[in-house]
Motif scaffolding. Structure first.
Motif, short mmCIF file in Angstrom:
data_model
loop_
_atom_site.label_atom_id
_atom_site.label_comp_id
_atom_site.label_asym_id
_atom_site.label_seq_id
_atom_site.Cartn_x
_atom_site.Cartn_y
_atom_site.Cartn_z
N GLN A 69 0.81 -1.21 0.00
CA GLN A 69 0.00 0.00 0.00
C GLN A 69 0.85 1.26 0.00
N TRP B 218 0.26 4.63 -2.21
CA TRP B 218 0.04 5.94 -1.60
C TRP B 218 1.07 6.95 -2.10
N GLU C 98 0.22 8.03 -5.64
CA GLU C 98 -0.94 8.91 -5.67
C GLU C 98 -0.58 10.31 -5.18
N ILE D 23 -4.77 10.85 2.13
CA ILE D 23 -3.84 9.73 2.30
C ILE D 23 -3.54 9.50 3.78
N LEU E 233 -6.31 7.48 5.05
CA LEU E 233 -6.21 6.08 4.60
C LEU E 233 -5.17 5.32 5.40
N ILE E 234 -4.04 5.94 5.64
CA ILE E 234 -2.99 5.28 6.44
C ILE E 234 -3.47 5.03 7.86
#
Length: 530
Positions: free
Chosen positions: A30, A34, A37, A48, A51-52
């Motif tokens: 991942q 990331w 992106e 992000i 998301l992390i």
């Protein structure tokens, strides 16, 4: 005890090491996505980050589940479970297999196959007595109704700090914790009721001499301030006989005002200012009567070791329900009368000078000038001159004995004769002469959360949220929760009310003394019956 993750059906949970390795592999994969992106669109950093954070929360849930599986199979866990069953406050029946749904802090839902021990009744058991069974394995881990202890604490904190349950619910969803509003409310109220039950048990244990005195404020300069706030309660109106409720209609209710009585105990320095670095103040209160609050104050003074303090100062406004009970509190807490001081809040005393002047019919300009003059005399502890000047003016106007001005004059004269207006002496000794601490406490604990437009409380819910919020604001969260987990592991019953002693007995010259300590006072006190 068997555990499975809700979304994985019967798939077994990996060992902790394997879970960490899988999570590490997924994180590395991942991380490249990331990074790509973020390189393409730097403005996505906030998304992000979220998301992390979510990714690591999911990994934490998987790790907690694997550790629970590992621990549940150990012999030490069996010993803890047996210890819980043996020390249960109520007799229990043989364990029966059952399955419970438990949600973790990260939002992961587990299905736990465990055992339940129902309470045992006999012919001597009171039918009206509350009996609660026990899940020994879950109790050993501190798991409550449908949630882990960390999730319960998180939800309760947010509900207590947020302006409403709806705001707390939205914030939890942003953090990936999916609960409906009813669950959020139930979890927060559950912790509040448990905190009230812990307080009740410790108070009754103190009554019986089983609670040893603490040493938090031993040798310190301690201030005790008491006051009352205002909240609105919800009282459902009883329906008339044979009256049917219309479909879609809501039950009618009254919204009377109630005065929650609040206390704060803190250490102050040589200038009379609060000290927070070493010892946090203690905040507590109740919606019950003034006698309950008086016993609560005496209980906390004992628990904090205030009987061994260098000096104790009671600061309050002029409410008689406070002053009439201070002597009882001192005797019940075992305080040395020579080390205690009673202070009437200076601003309240000055306000009564202003009220007296307004009743004497002075014009605005003259009244302001006279107020400054008399307030200065009061500041210098010359209350006799204040009373004499006000009395002289009232006599010149030949005011009747039932005139309002005499109420204010008697108020100042009474507190002065009792030694509550010696402000020059208080300043010289470095004692506080203002009740700003309790006024601020009422605003932060009650007004900003419990008192608002269109907010009405059931008494037990208001008292519970009050307990949680007070615990947060005085920063005594972790040590209190440790005591709470130990108490709830033995007995899951909760009750928030108790019968307070009749403090009026003090007027009948009845001897008041601290509870007699028991020989086992340093050990765990016995279970308190409801």
């Amino acid at each position: 005890m068997q555990i499975r993750i809700e979304s994985q059906n019967q798939q077994p949970i990996d060992a902790p090491v394997a879970t960490i390795q899988t999570f590490q592999h997924d994180t590395i994969t991942q991380a490249h996505l990331w990074a790509q992106e973020l390189q393409g669109n730097p403005d996505q950093l906030a998304d992000i980050e979220q998301l992390i954070d979510t990714h690591y929360r999911q990994g934490a849930g998987q790790l907690v589940a694997s550790i629970l599986v590992l621990v549940s199979r150990s012999s030490q866990m069996d010993e803890h479970v047996n210890n819980v069953r043996e020390n249960a406050a109520l007799p229990l029946r043989s364990p029966q297999a059952c399955t419970r749904r438990v949600q973790l802090l990260c939002g992961l839902v587990l299905w736990v196959s465990t055992v339940y021990c129902a309470p045992r009744r006999n012919k001597n058991t009171d039918p009206s007595k509350q009996l609660v069974g026990l899940y020994p394995e879950l109790a050993a881990l501190g798991i409550g109704k449908g949630c882990s202890p960390a999730l319960q604490y998180k939800v309760a904190r947010l509900v207590a700090l947020s302006p409403s349950i709806d705001a707390a619910h939205k914030e939890l969803r942003r953090e990936g914790i999916k609960l409906d509003k009813k669950a959020v409310r139930r979890i927060a109220e559950q912790l509040g009721q448990q905190l009230l039950e812990l307080r009740r048990r410790e108070l009754l244990a103190w009554r019986g001499g089983w609670l040893p005195a603490g040493n938090d404020f031993a040798g310190r300069r301690v201030a005790v301030q008491i006051d009352g706030g205002r909240v609105r309660l919800r009282e459902n109106k009883p329906r008339k006989k044979n009256q049917k409720r219309k479909k879609g209609s809501r039950p009618k209710f009254d919204t009377p005002w109630r005065e929650p009585k609040v206390l704060i105990i803190f250490e102050f320095n040589e200038k009379g200012k609060m000290i927070k670095k070493e010892r946090q103040p203690l905040i507590d209160g109740t919606l019950q009567g003034p006698d309950h609050l008086a016993e609560l104050v005496a209980f906390h003074l004992h628990r904090l070791g205030v009987a061994r303090a260098e000096s104790v100062v009671f600061v309050s406004d002029g409410a008689r329900w406070i002053w009439d009970r201070l002597a009882w509190i001192e005797k019940r807490a075992g305080l040395d009368h020579s080390k205690t001081v009673h202070v009437l809040d200076f601003c309240h005393a000055a306000h009564h000078i202003s009220l007296a002047l307004s009743h004497l019919g002075y014009s605005t300009g003259v009244r302001r000038k006279r107020y400054v003059e008399l307030r200065k005399l009061l500041y210098q502890s010359r209350y006799q001159e204040v009373v004499r000047k006000l009395t002289k003016r009232a006599n010149e106007q030949k005011l009747a004995e039932n005139h309002e001005v005499w109420t204010e004059i008697r108020y100042l004269e009474r507190h002065g004769s009792e030694g509550h207006l010696r402000y020059a002496t208080f300043r010289r000794r470095g004692l506080p002469s203002g009740s700003g601490a309790i006024e601020s406490t009422i605003r932060r604990v009650i007004n900003l959360r419990l008192k608002s437009n269109a907010i009405y409380w059931l008494p037990e819910n208001a008292e519970g949220i009050f307990a949680v919020r007070a615990l947060l604001l005085c920063d005594r969260w972790d040590p209190t929760l440790r005591r709470l987990r130990s108490a709830m592991a033995r007995d899951r019953r909760v009750a928030w009310q108790w019968d307070a002693p009749d403090v009026a007995n003090l007027k009948a010259d009845e001897k008041i003394s601290p509870p007699s300590p028991q020989p086992q006072a340093n050990q765990q006190y016995p279970a308190i019956a409801l």
